[in-house]
Structures are given as C-alpha cells and as structure tokens.
Design a protein around this motif. Structure first.
Motif, short mmCIF file in Angstrom:
data_model
loop_
_atom_site.label_atom_id
_atom_site.label_comp_id
_atom_site.label_asym_id
_atom_site.label_seq_id
_atom_site.Cartn_x
_atom_site.Cartn_y
_atom_site.Cartn_z
N GLY A 1 -34.53 73.09 -104.95
CA GLY A 1 -35.24 71.85 -105.25
C GLY A 1 -36.54 72.14 -105.97
N TYR A 2 -37.39 71.15 -106.01
CA TYR A 2 -38.64 71.25 -106.75
C TYR A 2 -39.52 72.40 -106.27
CZ TYR A 2 -43.21 70.25 -108.66
OH TYR A 2 -44.42 70.38 -109.29
N ASP A 3 -39.72 72.51 -104.95
CA ASP A 3 -40.62 73.54 -104.42
C ASP A 3 -40.15 74.94 -104.79
OD1 ASP A 3 -41.86 71.35 -103.32
OD2 ASP A 3 -41.76 72.05 -101.25
N TYR A 4 -38.85 75.14 -104.80
CA TYR A 4 -38.29 76.45 -105.18
C TYR A 4 -38.76 76.82 -106.58
CZ TYR A 4 -34.66 80.01 -106.07
OH TYR A 4 -33.99 81.18 -106.37
N VAL A 5 -38.61 75.89 -107.51
CA VAL A 5 -38.99 76.17 -108.90
C VAL A 5 -40.50 76.36 -109.03
CG1 VAL A 5 -38.89 75.34 -111.30
CG2 VAL A 5 -36.98 74.88 -109.73
N ALA A 6 -41.29 75.54 -108.35
CA ALA A 6 -42.74 75.66 -108.41
C ALA A 6 -43.21 77.02 -107.88
CB ALA A 6 -43.41 74.52 -107.63
N VAL A 7 -42.59 77.49 -106.80
CA VAL A 7 -42.95 78.79 -106.25
C VAL A 7 -42.54 79.91 -107.21
CG1 VAL A 7 -42.46 80.46 -104.40
CG2 VAL A 7 -42.99 78.07 -103.84
N GLN A 8 -41.33 79.84 -107.72
CA GLN A 8 -40.86 80.88 -108.64
C GLN A 8 -41.75 80.95 -109.88
OE1 GLN A 8 -36.54 81.82 -109.50
NE2 GLN A 8 -37.11 80.75 -111.38
N TRP A 9 -42.04 79.79 -110.48
CA TRP A 9 -42.91 79.77 -111.66
C TRP A 9 -44.31 80.26 -111.32
CZ3 TRP A 9 -42.39 75.34 -115.73
CH2 TRP A 9 -41.08 75.30 -116.23
N GLY A 10 -44.78 79.94 -110.12
CA GLY A 10 -46.11 80.39 -109.69
C GLY A 10 -46.18 81.91 -109.58
N ILE A 11 -45.15 82.50 -109.01
CA ILE A 11 -45.09 83.96 -108.92
C ILE A 11 -45.15 84.56 -110.32
CG2 ILE A 11 -43.65 85.93 -108.27
CD1 ILE A 11 -42.55 84.10 -105.95
N TRP A 12 -44.36 83.98 -111.23
CA TRP A 12 -44.35 84.47 -112.61
C TRP A 12 -45.71 84.30 -113.27
CZ3 TRP A 12 -39.10 81.91 -114.33
CH2 TRP A 12 -38.04 82.65 -113.78
N GLN A 13 -46.33 83.12 -113.11
CA GLN A 13 -47.61 82.88 -113.76
C GLN A 13 -48.71 83.80 -113.25
OE1 GLN A 13 -48.76 78.80 -115.08
NE2 GLN A 13 -47.18 78.20 -113.61
N ALA A 14 -48.57 84.29 -112.03
CA ALA A 14 -49.55 85.23 -111.47
C ALA A 14 -49.29 86.66 -111.93
CB ALA A 14 -49.53 85.15 -109.95
N GLY A 15 -48.19 86.88 -112.65
CA GLY A 15 -47.85 88.23 -113.10
C GLY A 15 -47.00 88.98 -112.10
N GLY A 16 -46.41 88.26 -111.14
CA GLY A 16 -45.58 88.90 -110.13
C GLY A 16 -44.10 88.86 -110.46
N VAL A 17 -43.33 89.53 -109.64
CA VAL A 17 -41.87 89.55 -109.75
C VAL A 17 -41.32 88.73 -108.59
CG1 VAL A 17 -39.81 91.00 -109.71
CG2 VAL A 17 -41.87 91.80 -110.88
N ALA A 18 -40.54 87.71 -108.91
CA ALA A 18 -39.97 86.81 -107.90
C ALA A 18 -38.73 87.44 -107.26
CB ALA A 18 -39.61 85.47 -108.55
N VAL A 19 -38.69 87.39 -105.94
CA VAL A 19 -37.53 87.91 -105.20
C VAL A 19 -37.02 86.81 -104.28
CG1 VAL A 19 -36.66 89.72 -103.69
CG2 VAL A 19 -38.59 90.21 -105.22
N ARG B 1 -44.08 92.51 -106.16
CA ARG B 1 -42.96 91.68 -105.76
C ARG B 1 -43.37 90.72 -104.66
NH1 ARG B 1 -43.58 96.11 -107.57
NH2 ARG B 1 -43.02 97.27 -105.73
N VAL B 2 -42.92 89.46 -104.82
CA VAL B 2 -43.19 88.41 -103.83
C VAL B 2 -41.85 87.81 -103.43
CG1 VAL B 2 -44.34 86.22 -103.35
CG2 VAL B 2 -45.45 87.93 -104.84
N CYS B 3 -41.50 87.95 -102.16
CA CYS B 3 -40.26 87.35 -101.65
C CYS B 3 -40.51 85.89 -101.32
CB CYS B 3 -39.79 88.07 -100.39
SG CYS B 3 -39.18 89.74 -100.69
N PHE B 4 -39.50 85.04 -101.54
CA PHE B 4 -39.67 83.64 -101.17
C PHE B 4 -38.37 83.06 -100.62
CE2 PHE B 4 -38.40 83.51 -105.58
CZ PHE B 4 -37.73 82.31 -105.81
N LEU B 5 -38.54 82.25 -99.58
CA LEU B 5 -37.42 81.59 -98.91
C LEU B 5 -37.71 80.09 -98.92
CD1 LEU B 5 -34.77 82.06 -97.36
CD2 LEU B 5 -36.12 82.09 -95.25
#
Length: 198
Positions: A62-80, A54-58
């Motif tokens: 906007g764009y950065d939010y989506v890029a971070v969420q997709w990045g967590i997913w692409q790494a095989g992580g769970v977005a929080v 799990r990776v928490c993100f604040l």
C-alpha cells in the motif's frame, strides 16, 4: 536539488496527479515525495547520506510501503523488504545477512520484529511516524547506486541476496512501459508483492 534519479524527478513533474490508490484513499505524487522525504530525513538523523547502508522494512502493501521504500532510497540507503508471512528465523537471516542498520515497521507489525531489533541492538522505527519528520537536504544519487536487496526463494540452499541498482530498476520500468504500451492515463492493479517487477 535534483536527485539525478528519473523516478523522483519524474514524480515531481506530476506532483498533482494520483500516484497510489490504496485502502480507499488516493495519494498524489507530491504527497508521496513529501512523505518519503520525511522518512529520509528521519533515517538520516543528521547524516548527509546513508551511503548504501541497508534498511529492512516490514510494511503491508500500500501507500506506506512505497513511501518507506522511496524514503530509504532518498536517504541514500538500500531498501530490504521483509516478507509479511516469513517466520522470525527467516527475517533474522535477512537482517544479519544484509547487515541492516535499522528496521522500519508498520504499527501492526512492530511486535513481530521487536525481538529482532532488541537482540541485534537496532533501532525499530514506526513507518507512519517517520513520514512526519521535517524535510532536510537530501543526498544527490546517481543511477549506479545500489537500491534494493531481494532474496531468492532458497529452494536449493539458503536464500541469496540479489542487489539491484537504481539503473536496473529504471531499465525494468522502461521495458515494461514499452512492452505494455502504458500511458500516463493507465492505472495498474497490483496483486503481487510490491517488490515484484510489476
């Protein structure tokens, strides 16, 4: 390599089309895939797969939010996703409850979560900086993998984490596309927090 997730495969088919308009700027699906792959590479840090960590993100909507969420997913992580307006104790509860391995934050929000990162000995990562990492080979993801943990409102007791898989998110997207009759030419104005179904 195909991710086996329709979200990323489909985005790649429309690489030149606009994915997000935010803050007066337009960004293509191709750029979103590149930036999120940079986030994934940084999070992996030499590992092959986050394997559901799990990776928490604040990050503001906007764009950065989506890029971070997709990045967590692409790494095989769970977005929080963490709530922008949540007080520190609520953020700490989420961090502890999920057993997060890192916190990603926007530059303007780093100081808000720095005490949590320090007290829990977790990496505190700057969202924009992650996007600039060189791409690496990313894990192949199956739809039944966990994708996100969202928290209930906590009106009757402590908030409870609800785990959503990539397959469930895909089903939600498909049902909305069918119900609203959306086409590739439509644009959607988001006014709810980005982790809401729309």
């Amino acid at each position: 390599m195909s991710s086996h997730l329709p979200l990323f495969d489909r985005a790649g088919q429309f690489a030149d089309r606009t994915a997000i308009k935010s803050g007066g700027e337009s960004t293509s699906y191709g750029q979103l895939l590149d930036d999120s792959a940079g986030v994934a590479a940084a999070l992996l840090d030499g590992a092959a797969d986050l394997e559901g960590a799990r990776v928490c993100f604040l990050v503001p909507p906007g764009y950065d939010y989506v890029a971070v969420q997709w990045g967590i997913w692409q790494a095989g992580g769970v977005a929080v996703p963490l709530g922008m307006m949540h007080p520190l104790p609520e953020l700490e509860y989420t961090l502890e409850d999920t057993g997060a391995i890192a916190i990603v934050a926007d530059a303007g929000l780093l100081e808000k979560v720095r005490p949590l990162a320090e007290s829990h000995n977790l990496p505190l990562l700057f969202s924009r900086e992650l996007m600039s990492h060189e791409p690496v080979e990313l894990p192949v993801l199956e739809p039944d993998r966990h994708a996100m943990i969202l928290y209930t409102s906590g009106t009757t007791s402590k908030p409870k984490g609800v785990v959503t898989s990539h397959a469930t998110i895909q089903a939600q997207i498909t049902s909305l596309v069918e119900a609203w009759g959306w086409t590739a030419e439509d644009r959607i104005l988001h006014v709810l927090p980005l982790h809401h179904i729309h």
